[in-house]
Design a protein around this motif. Structure first.
Motif, PDB file in Angstrom:
ATOM      1  N   ARG A 110      28.636  43.531  39.673  1.00  0.00           N
ATOM      2  CA  ARG A 110      28.313  42.221  39.263  1.00  0.00           C
ATOM      3  C   ARG A 110      28.882  41.042  39.837  1.00  0.00           C
ATOM      4  O   ARG A 110      30.086  41.345  40.036  1.00  0.00           O
ATOM      5  CB  ARG A 110      28.258  42.236  37.662  1.00  0.00           C
ATOM      6  CG  ARG A 110      27.259  42.944  37.044  1.00  0.00           C
ATOM      7  CD  ARG A 110      27.264  42.993  35.690  1.00  0.00           C
ATOM      8  NE  ARG A 110      26.174  43.593  35.060  1.00  0.00           N
ATOM      9  CZ  ARG A 110      25.886  43.588  33.651  1.00  0.00           C
ATOM     10  NH1 ARG A 110      26.953  42.946  32.684  1.00  0.00           N
ATOM     11  NH2 ARG A 110      25.233  44.352  33.191  1.00  0.00           N
ATOM     12  N   ARG A 111      28.217  39.743  39.835  1.00  0.00           N
ATOM     13  CA  ARG A 111      29.048  38.676  40.419  1.00  0.00           C
ATOM     14  C   ARG A 111      30.195  38.342  39.615  1.00  0.00           C
ATOM     15  O   ARG A 111      31.181  37.930  40.254  1.00  0.00           O
ATOM     16  CB  ARG A 111      28.087  37.407  40.534  1.00  0.00           C
ATOM     17  CG  ARG A 111      26.989  37.589  41.817  1.00  0.00           C
ATOM     18  CD  ARG A 111      26.365  36.591  42.259  1.00  0.00           C
ATOM     19  NE  ARG A 111      25.328  36.752  43.078  1.00  0.00           N
ATOM     20  CZ  ARG A 111      25.508  36.866  44.465  1.00  0.00           C
ATOM     21  NH1 ARG A 111      26.739  36.694  44.803  1.00  0.00           N
ATOM     22  NH2 ARG A 111      24.586  37.127  45.312  1.00  0.00           N
ATOM     23  N   GLU A 112      30.091  38.314  38.434  1.00  0.00           N
ATOM     24  CA  GLU A 112      31.091  37.803  37.535  1.00  0.00           C
ATOM     25  C   GLU A 112      32.352  38.718  37.630  1.00  0.00           C
ATOM     26  O   GLU A 112      33.417  38.102  37.611  1.00  0.00           O
ATOM     27  CB  GLU A 112      30.676  37.736  35.853  1.00  0.00           C
ATOM     28  CG  GLU A 112      30.249  39.104  35.306  1.00  0.00           C
ATOM     29  CD  GLU A 112      28.790  39.118  35.338  1.00  0.00           C
ATOM     30  OE1 GLU A 112      28.251  40.119  34.636  1.00  0.00           O
ATOM     31  OE2 GLU A 112      27.988  38.362  36.170  1.00  0.00           O
ATOM     32  N   ILE A 113      32.011  40.193  37.737  1.00  0.00           N
ATOM     33  CA  ILE A 113      33.227  40.744  38.047  1.00  0.00           C
ATOM     34  C   ILE A 113      33.899  40.702  39.392  1.00  0.00           C
ATOM     35  O   ILE A 113      35.057  40.496  39.601  1.00  0.00           O
ATOM     36  CB  ILE A 113      32.780  42.329  38.032  1.00  0.00           C
ATOM     37  CG1 ILE A 113      32.369  42.606  36.732  1.00  0.00           C
ATOM     38  CG2 ILE A 113      34.154  43.259  38.443  1.00  0.00           C
ATOM     39  CD1 ILE A 113      33.303  42.615  35.570  1.00  0.00           C
ATOM     40  N   GLN A 114      33.060  40.366  40.513  1.00  0.00           N
ATOM     41  CA  GLN A 114      33.814  39.918  41.741  1.00  0.00           C
ATOM     42  C   GLN A 114      34.237  38.683  41.647  1.00  0.00           C
ATOM     43  O   GLN A 114      35.547  38.849  42.354  1.00  0.00           O
ATOM     44  CB  GLN A 114      32.375  39.867  42.744  1.00  0.00           C
ATOM     45  CG  GLN A 114      31.703  41.035  43.158  1.00  0.00           C
ATOM     46  CD  GLN A 114      30.602  41.095  44.120  1.00  0.00           C
ATOM     47  OE1 GLN A 114      30.113  39.863  44.358  1.00  0.00           O
ATOM     48  NE2 GLN A 114      30.316  42.116  44.601  1.00  0.00           N
ATOM     49  N   SER A 115      33.839  37.685  41.059  1.00  0.00           N
ATOM     50  CA  SER A 115      34.595  36.412  41.093  1.00  0.00           C
ATOM     51  C   SER A 115      36.020  36.613  40.227  1.00  0.00           C
ATOM     52  O   SER A 115      36.764  35.921  40.567  1.00  0.00           O
ATOM     53  CB  SER A 115      33.599  35.263  40.371  1.00  0.00           C
ATOM     54  OG  SER A 115      33.438  35.581  38.959  1.00  0.00           O
ATOM     55  N   TYR A 116      35.886  37.391  39.134  1.00  0.00           N
ATOM     56  CA  TYR A 116      37.165  37.818  38.404  1.00  0.00           C
ATOM     57  C   TYR A 116      38.137  38.523  39.434  1.00  0.00           C
ATOM     58  O   TYR A 116      39.264  37.930  39.224  1.00  0.00           O
ATOM     59  CB  TYR A 116      36.815  38.777  37.174  1.00  0.00           C
ATOM     60  CG  TYR A 116      38.024  39.176  36.637  1.00  0.00           C
ATOM     61  CD1 TYR A 116      38.726  38.374  35.613  1.00  0.00           C
ATOM     62  CD2 TYR A 116      38.412  40.557  36.671  1.00  0.00           C
ATOM     63  CE1 TYR A 116      39.897  38.814  35.004  1.00  0.00           C
ATOM     64  CE2 TYR A 116      39.687  40.822  36.175  1.00  0.00           C
ATOM     65  CZ  TYR A 116      40.141  39.994  35.530  1.00  0.00           C
ATOM     66  OH  TYR A 116      41.522  40.645  34.667  1.00  0.00           O
ATOM     67  N   LEU A 117      37.719  39.193  40.206  1.00  0.00           N
ATOM     68  CA  LEU A 117      38.624  39.965  41.075  1.00  0.00           C
ATOM     69  C   LEU A 117      39.309  38.932  41.962  1.00  0.00           C
ATOM     70  O   LEU A 117      40.245  39.212  42.651  1.00  0.00           O
ATOM     71  CB  LEU A 117      38.135  41.115  41.549  1.00  0.00           C
ATOM     72  CG  LEU A 117      37.789  42.306  40.796  1.00  0.00           C
ATOM     73  CD1 LEU A 117      37.047  43.545  41.439  1.00  0.00           C
ATOM     74  CD2 LEU A 117      39.009  42.926  40.260  1.00  0.00           C
ATOM     75  N   GLN A 118      38.465  38.190  42.498  1.00  0.00           N
ATOM     76  CA  GLN A 118      38.665  37.247  43.612  1.00  0.00           C
ATOM     77  C   GLN A 118      39.758  36.160  43.045  1.00  0.00           C
ATOM     78  O   GLN A 118      40.517  35.508  43.467  1.00  0.00           O
ATOM     79  CB  GLN A 118      37.452  36.298  44.017  1.00  0.00           C
ATOM     80  CG  GLN A 118      36.432  37.107  44.810  1.00  0.00           C
ATOM     81  CD  GLN A 118      37.134  37.811  46.058  1.00  0.00           C
ATOM     82  OE1 GLN A 118      37.982  37.020  46.785  1.00  0.00           O
ATOM     83  NE2 GLN A 118      36.598  38.983  46.506  1.00  0.00           N
ATOM     84  N   GLY A 119      39.804  36.143  41.796  1.00  0.00           N
ATOM     85  CA  GLY A 119      40.792  35.217  41.227  1.00  0.00           C
ATOM     86  C   GLY A 119      41.976  35.751  40.743  1.00  0.00           C
ATOM     87  O   GLY A 119      42.898  34.897  40.151  1.00  0.00           O
ATOM     88  N   ARG A 120      41.998  36.872  40.699  1.00  0.00           N
ATOM     89  CA  ARG A 120      43.368  37.792  40.266  1.00  0.00           C
ATOM     90  C   ARG A 120      43.478  38.761  41.704  1.00  0.00           C
ATOM     91  O   ARG A 120      42.965  39.824  41.659  1.00  0.00           O
ATOM     92  CB  ARG A 120      43.016  38.721  39.159  1.00  0.00           C
ATOM     93  CG  ARG A 120      42.646  37.851  37.954  1.00  0.00           C
ATOM     94  CD  ARG A 120      43.481  37.336  37.016  1.00  0.00           C
ATOM     95  NE  ARG A 120      44.798  38.309  37.046  1.00  0.00           N
ATOM     96  CZ  ARG A 120      44.958  38.903  35.864  1.00  0.00           C
ATOM     97  NH1 ARG A 120      44.052  39.022  34.943  1.00  0.00           N
ATOM     98  NH2 ARG A 120      45.974  39.970  35.778  1.00  0.00           N
ATOM     99  N   PRO A 121      44.338  38.215  42.505  1.00  0.00           N
ATOM    100  CA  PRO A 121      44.684  38.986  44.017  1.00  0.00           C
ATOM    101  C   PRO A 121      45.080  40.415  43.654  1.00  0.00           C
ATOM    102  O   PRO A 121      45.020  41.394  44.394  1.00  0.00           O
ATOM    103  CB  PRO A 121      45.483  38.330  44.437  1.00  0.00           C
ATOM    104  CG  PRO A 121      45.213  36.769  44.143  1.00  0.00           C
ATOM    105  CD  PRO A 121      44.961  36.670  42.615  1.00  0.00           C
TER     106      PRO A 121
END
Length: 79
Positions: A2-13
């Motif tokens: 999901r996009r929200e999971i992808q954006s979460y991971l992008q925000g947390r290197p």
């Protein structure tokens, strides 16, 4: 995933690197996005950020410093 999971991971290197190093989490997060909280706990353990792991490192540092001081005292007594 999901996009929200992808954006979460992008925000947390750190979490993104954990998922890259443990690819099984891609499948878990794709099937059950609510497991994102579990991944945080697993990452803390993996990176040694839990309280017991930090205390162990602190204890090892103190023991090392005590050993060095003991060696310095022995060498100072020999002169």
């Amino acid at each position: 995933m999901r996009r929200e999971i992808q954006s979460y991971l992008q925000g947390r290197p750190d979490m993104l690197m954990f998922v890259r190093e443990n690819p099984g989490w891609y499948r878990k997060l794709s099937r059950s996005p609510e497991k994102v909280f579990e991944i945080e706990q697993e990452a803390k353990i993996f990176y040694g950020r839990t309280f017991p792991q930090r205390m162990d490192r602190l204890n090892e540092g103190i023991q090392f410093a005590n050993m060095l001081l003991g060696m310095m005292n022995v060498m100072g007594d020999n002169n």
